[in-house]
Scaffold this motif. Structure first.
Motif, short mmCIF file in Angstrom:
data_model
loop_
_atom_site.label_atom_id
_atom_site.label_comp_id
_atom_site.label_asym_id
_atom_site.label_seq_id
_atom_site.Cartn_x
_atom_site.Cartn_y
_atom_site.Cartn_z
N MET A 104 0.83 -1.18 0.00
CA MET A 104 0.00 0.00 0.00
C MET A 104 0.88 1.24 0.00
SD MET A 104 -2.87 1.11 2.76
CE MET A 104 -2.06 2.23 3.86
N ASN A 105 0.56 2.17 -0.88
CA ASN A 105 1.30 3.42 -0.94
C ASN A 105 0.62 4.48 -0.08
OD1 ASN A 105 3.13 2.31 -2.65
ND2 ASN A 105 2.34 3.28 -4.48
N THR A 106 1.44 5.27 0.57
CA THR A 106 0.98 6.35 1.43
C THR A 106 1.53 7.65 0.87
OG1 THR A 106 1.02 4.87 3.33
CG2 THR A 106 1.01 7.21 3.81
N ARG A 107 0.77 8.70 0.98
CA ARG A 107 1.23 10.02 0.52
C ARG A 107 2.10 10.64 1.61
NH1 ARG A 107 1.06 13.44 -3.17
NH2 ARG A 107 0.74 15.66 -2.97
N TYR A 108 3.30 11.07 1.22
CA TYR A 108 4.25 11.65 2.16
C TYR A 108 4.60 13.08 1.76
CZ TYR A 108 5.12 7.03 4.06
OH TYR A 108 4.98 5.81 4.66
N GLU A 109 4.88 13.88 2.76
CA GLU A 109 5.47 15.19 2.57
C GLU A 109 6.76 15.20 3.37
OE1 GLU A 109 4.82 19.76 3.94
OE2 GLU A 109 3.12 18.80 2.93
N ILE A 110 7.86 15.46 2.69
CA ILE A 110 9.18 15.45 3.30
C ILE A 110 9.78 16.84 3.09
CG2 ILE A 110 11.47 14.41 3.23
CD1 ILE A 110 9.97 11.97 1.84
N ILE A 150 17.31 21.40 -3.11
CA ILE A 150 17.69 20.13 -3.73
C ILE A 150 18.05 20.44 -5.18
CG2 ILE A 150 16.91 17.86 -4.43
CD1 ILE A 150 15.03 17.90 -2.06
N GLY A 151 19.24 20.05 -5.57
CA GLY A 151 19.70 20.31 -6.93
C GLY A 151 19.00 19.43 -7.96
N PRO A 152 19.15 19.77 -9.24
CA PRO A 152 18.47 19.04 -10.31
C PRO A 152 18.87 17.57 -10.40
CG PRO A 152 19.89 20.76 -11.21
CD PRO A 152 19.91 20.90 -9.73
N LEU A 153 20.11 17.26 -10.12
CA LEU A 153 20.55 15.86 -10.21
C LEU A 153 19.84 14.99 -9.17
CD1 LEU A 153 22.38 13.79 -11.53
CD2 LEU A 153 24.14 14.39 -9.88
N LEU A 154 19.76 15.46 -7.93
CA LEU A 154 19.08 14.70 -6.89
C LEU A 154 17.57 14.66 -7.15
CD1 LEU A 154 19.42 13.08 -4.31
CD2 LEU A 154 19.33 15.20 -3.02
N ARG A 155 17.00 15.79 -7.59
CA ARG A 155 15.56 15.83 -7.90
C ARG A 155 15.20 14.82 -8.98
NH1 ARG A 155 15.71 21.69 -8.08
NH2 ARG A 155 15.71 21.41 -10.31
N SER A 156 16.08 14.62 -9.93
CA SER A 156 15.81 13.69 -11.04
C SER A 156 15.67 12.25 -10.55
CB SER A 156 16.89 13.80 -12.11
OG SER A 156 18.11 13.24 -11.65
N ARG A 157 16.15 11.96 -9.37
CA ARG A 157 16.07 10.59 -8.83
C ARG A 157 14.75 10.33 -8.10
NH1 ARG A 157 21.23 8.71 -5.93
NH2 ARG A 157 20.37 6.73 -6.57
N SER A 201 13.34 22.66 1.03
CA SER A 201 12.70 22.06 -0.14
C SER A 201 11.69 21.05 0.36
CB SER A 201 13.73 21.34 -1.02
OG SER A 201 14.64 22.26 -1.57
N THR A 202 10.60 20.91 -0.38
CA THR A 202 9.56 19.95 -0.04
C THR A 202 9.47 18.91 -1.14
OG1 THR A 202 8.30 21.62 1.16
CG2 THR A 202 7.11 19.68 0.47
N ILE A 203 9.37 17.65 -0.73
CA ILE A 203 9.20 16.53 -1.65
C ILE A 203 7.87 15.88 -1.28
CG2 ILE A 203 10.17 14.36 -2.51
CD1 ILE A 203 12.85 15.36 -1.13
N ARG A 204 6.99 15.72 -2.28
CA ARG A 204 5.68 15.11 -2.01
C ARG A 204 5.40 14.01 -3.02
NH1 ARG A 204 4.13 20.73 -1.89
NH2 ARG A 204 3.85 21.40 0.26
N GLY A 205 4.74 12.97 -2.55
CA GLY A 205 4.32 11.91 -3.44
C GLY A 205 3.92 10.67 -2.68
N LYS A 206 3.43 9.68 -3.43
CA LYS A 206 3.01 8.40 -2.84
C LYS A 206 4.16 7.40 -2.91
CE LYS A 206 -1.92 8.72 -3.55
NZ LYS A 206 -3.10 8.04 -4.06
N LEU A 207 4.41 6.76 -1.76
CA LEU A 207 5.50 5.80 -1.65
C LEU A 207 5.07 4.62 -0.80
CD1 LEU A 207 8.34 8.28 -0.69
CD2 LEU A 207 8.10 7.18 -2.89
N ASP A 244 9.03 0.69 1.83
CA ASP A 244 10.37 0.42 1.31
C ASP A 244 10.90 1.58 0.47
OD1 ASP A 244 10.49 -2.07 2.53
OD2 ASP A 244 9.79 -3.15 0.75
N GLU A 245 10.04 2.16 -0.38
CA GLU A 245 10.45 3.30 -1.19
C GLU A 245 10.81 4.50 -0.32
OE1 GLU A 245 7.87 2.57 -5.27
OE2 GLU A 245 6.85 3.40 -3.50
N LEU A 246 10.04 4.71 0.74
CA LEU A 246 10.33 5.80 1.67
C LEU A 246 11.70 5.61 2.29
CD1 LEU A 246 9.56 8.34 3.30
CD2 LEU A 246 8.54 6.78 4.99
N HIS A 247 12.00 4.41 2.74
CA HIS A 247 13.31 4.13 3.35
C HIS A 247 14.44 4.37 2.35
CE1 HIS A 247 12.07 2.75 7.30
NE2 HIS A 247 11.08 2.11 6.71
#
Length: 65
Positions: A1-7, A13-20, A33-39, A42-45
């Motif tokens: 199950m994926n959960t929506r996260y805000e980190i 965060i530079g473009p190289l790291l954002r691209s990952r 910087s804020t990163i949002r999405g469903k993970l 395991d993906e969160l870790h």
């Protein structure tokens, strides 16, 4: 199950790291910087490990089902 996260991390965060962060939204805020999405847990870790290995300081983590 994926959960929506805000980190939030200290600094920008530079473009190289954002691209990952496939399928995630990155937003630059003043001094943070804020990163949002469903993970899966395991993906969160993996994302948090990537941030740590890149020397990025975690400021805030929130989850919503």
């Amino acid at each position: 199950m994926n959960t929506r996260y805000e980190i939030r991390v200290h600094g920008l965060i530079g473009p190289l790291l954002r691209s990952r962060f496939h399928g995630m939204t990155c937003e630059a805020l003043p001094r943070q910087s804020t990163i949002r999405g469903k993970l899966s847990v395991d993906e969160l870790h993996r994302l948090l490990d990537r941030l740590d290995q890149s020397g990025v300081e975690l400021v805030y983590l929130d989850s919503r089902s």
